[in-house]
Design a protein around this motif. Structure first.
Motif, mmCIF file in Angstrom:
data_model
loop_
_atom_site.group_PDB
_atom_site.id
_atom_site.type_symbol
_atom_site.label_atom_id
_atom_site.label_comp_id
_atom_site.label_asym_id
_atom_site.label_seq_id
_atom_site.Cartn_x
_atom_site.Cartn_y
_atom_site.Cartn_z
ATOM 1 N N ALA A 154 0.711 -1.287 0.391
ATOM 2 C CA ALA A 154 -0.129 0.154 -0.186
ATOM 3 C C ALA A 154 0.753 1.328 -0.231
ATOM 4 O O ALA A 154 0.171 1.713 -0.573
ATOM 5 N N ALA A 155 1.642 1.283 0.627
ATOM 6 C CA ALA A 155 3.086 2.223 0.901
ATOM 7 C C ALA A 155 3.786 2.801 -0.399
ATOM 8 O O ALA A 155 4.160 4.008 -0.280
ATOM 9 N N LEU A 166 14.177 -6.826 -4.439
ATOM 10 C CA LEU A 166 13.157 -5.377 -5.197
ATOM 11 C C LEU A 166 13.457 -5.350 -2.961
ATOM 12 O O LEU A 166 13.428 -3.893 -3.577
ATOM 13 N N ILE A 167 13.167 -5.993 -2.320
ATOM 14 C CA ILE A 167 12.739 -5.741 -0.541
ATOM 15 C C ILE A 167 13.999 -4.733 -0.297
ATOM 16 O O ILE A 167 13.960 -3.884 0.272
ATOM 17 N N GLU A 168 15.372 -5.209 -0.713
ATOM 18 C CA GLU A 168 16.191 -4.753 -0.218
ATOM 19 C C GLU A 168 16.438 -3.405 -0.219
ATOM 20 O O GLU A 168 17.538 -2.454 0.149
ATOM 21 N N GLY A 169 16.141 -2.680 -1.714
ATOM 22 C CA GLY A 169 15.934 -1.393 -2.037
ATOM 23 C C GLY A 169 15.069 -0.530 -1.917
ATOM 24 O O GLY A 169 15.360 0.437 -1.968
ATOM 25 N N GLU A 212 10.031 1.053 3.037
ATOM 26 C CA GLU A 212 9.117 0.821 2.891
ATOM 27 C C GLU A 212 7.933 0.257 3.074
ATOM 28 O O GLU A 212 7.023 -0.542 3.794
ATOM 29 N N VAL A 213 9.086 -0.941 1.977
ATOM 30 C CA VAL A 213 7.765 -2.421 2.298
ATOM 31 C C VAL A 213 8.154 -3.423 2.987
ATOM 32 O O VAL A 213 7.577 -4.042 3.767
ATOM 33 N N TRP A 273 9.027 -2.419 6.417
ATOM 34 C CA TRP A 273 8.178 -1.832 7.020
ATOM 35 C C TRP A 273 6.526 -1.839 7.417
ATOM 36 O O TRP A 273 6.282 -3.009 8.115
ATOM 37 N N SER A 274 6.176 -2.522 5.926
ATOM 38 C CA SER A 274 4.285 -2.706 5.725
ATOM 39 C C SER A 274 4.749 -4.135 6.058
ATOM 40 O O SER A 274 3.881 -3.746 5.870
ATOM 41 N N LEU A 275 5.639 -5.103 5.620
ATOM 42 C CA LEU A 275 5.431 -6.523 5.919
ATOM 43 C C LEU A 275 5.314 -7.214 6.885
ATOM 44 O O LEU A 275 5.226 -7.188 7.419
ATOM 45 N N LEU A 276 6.348 -6.134 8.113
ATOM 46 C CA LEU A 276 6.227 -5.825 9.550
ATOM 47 C C LEU A 276 5.347 -6.065 10.109
ATOM 48 O O LEU A 276 4.581 -6.491 11.260
ATOM 49 N N GLU A 277 4.764 -4.142 9.667
ATOM 50 C CA GLU A 277 3.121 -4.232 10.068
ATOM 51 C C GLU A 277 2.107 -5.252 9.805
ATOM 52 O O GLU A 277 1.888 -5.745 10.859
ATOM 53 N N ALA A 278 2.295 -5.534 8.462
ATOM 54 C CA ALA A 278 0.930 -6.771 7.886
ATOM 55 C C ALA A 278 1.200 -8.449 9.398
ATOM 56 O O ALA A 278 -0.113 -8.707 9.517
ATOM 57 N N LEU A 279 3.017 -8.499 9.359
ATOM 58 C CA LEU A 279 2.799 -10.099 9.688
ATOM 59 C C LEU A 279 2.855 -9.398 11.660
ATOM 60 O O LEU A 279 1.923 -10.858 11.745
#
Length: 142
Positions: free
Chosen positions: A16-17, A111-114, A117-118, A120-126
């Motif tokens: 989303a972000a 992709l996530i390494e660069g 913000e993704v 962080w979104s992953l951590l929130e979702a988990l």
């Protein structure tokens, strides 16, 4: 080959972000998958290495044989497998014919390494999934 729309991916909380440029690049990494009604998309205990985003259809999620939820268009599952490649924590079975997109971990990690913000979104979702699994739901901080 068909790829998920930016609109579909933006509806997944994990993405989303992120900006449109990232979504376009990400969409290119997905593979199209179709599942017939009754088919198992993921089996509890099996090795997980993909995130699946549902475009059409409905699935039922079970843990230890007990139904814990249903998912439909715009929903995704498998976020944990993008992090630790561990065993699936639930079984997901198609209630109807399902058209979905699958993202393998080996495409996602670079992709996530660069794009932190993704992450962080992953951590929130988990965190949300863990709270729901614990039966507490999400509570706002005061």
């Amino acid at each position: 080959m068909a790829k998920p729309s930016a609109e579909l991916l933006r509806g997944v909380r994990l993405f989303a972000a992120v900006d449109d440029r990232f979504l376009e690049r990400l969409a290119d990494e997905f593979m199209t998958r179709s599942f017939a009604a009754g088919e198992t998309l993921a089996e509890e205990g099996e090795s997980g290495r993909t995130l699946i985003v549902i475009e059409t259809g409905r699935v039922t999620v079970t843990v230890h044989g007990e139904e814990v939820g249903q998912l439909g268009p715009g929903d995704a599952f498998g976020e944990m497998s993008l992090i630790d490649r561990s065993a699936r924590s639930a079984t997901v079975k198609a209630d109807t014919d399902v058209h979905a997109y699958q993202l393998p971990v080996w495409s996602f990690r670079p992709l996530i390494e660069g794009h932190p913000e993704v992450a962080w979104s992953l951590l929130e979702a988990l965190a949300e999934r863990v709270r729901a699994a614990e039966g507490r739901g999400i509570q706002s901080e005061s």
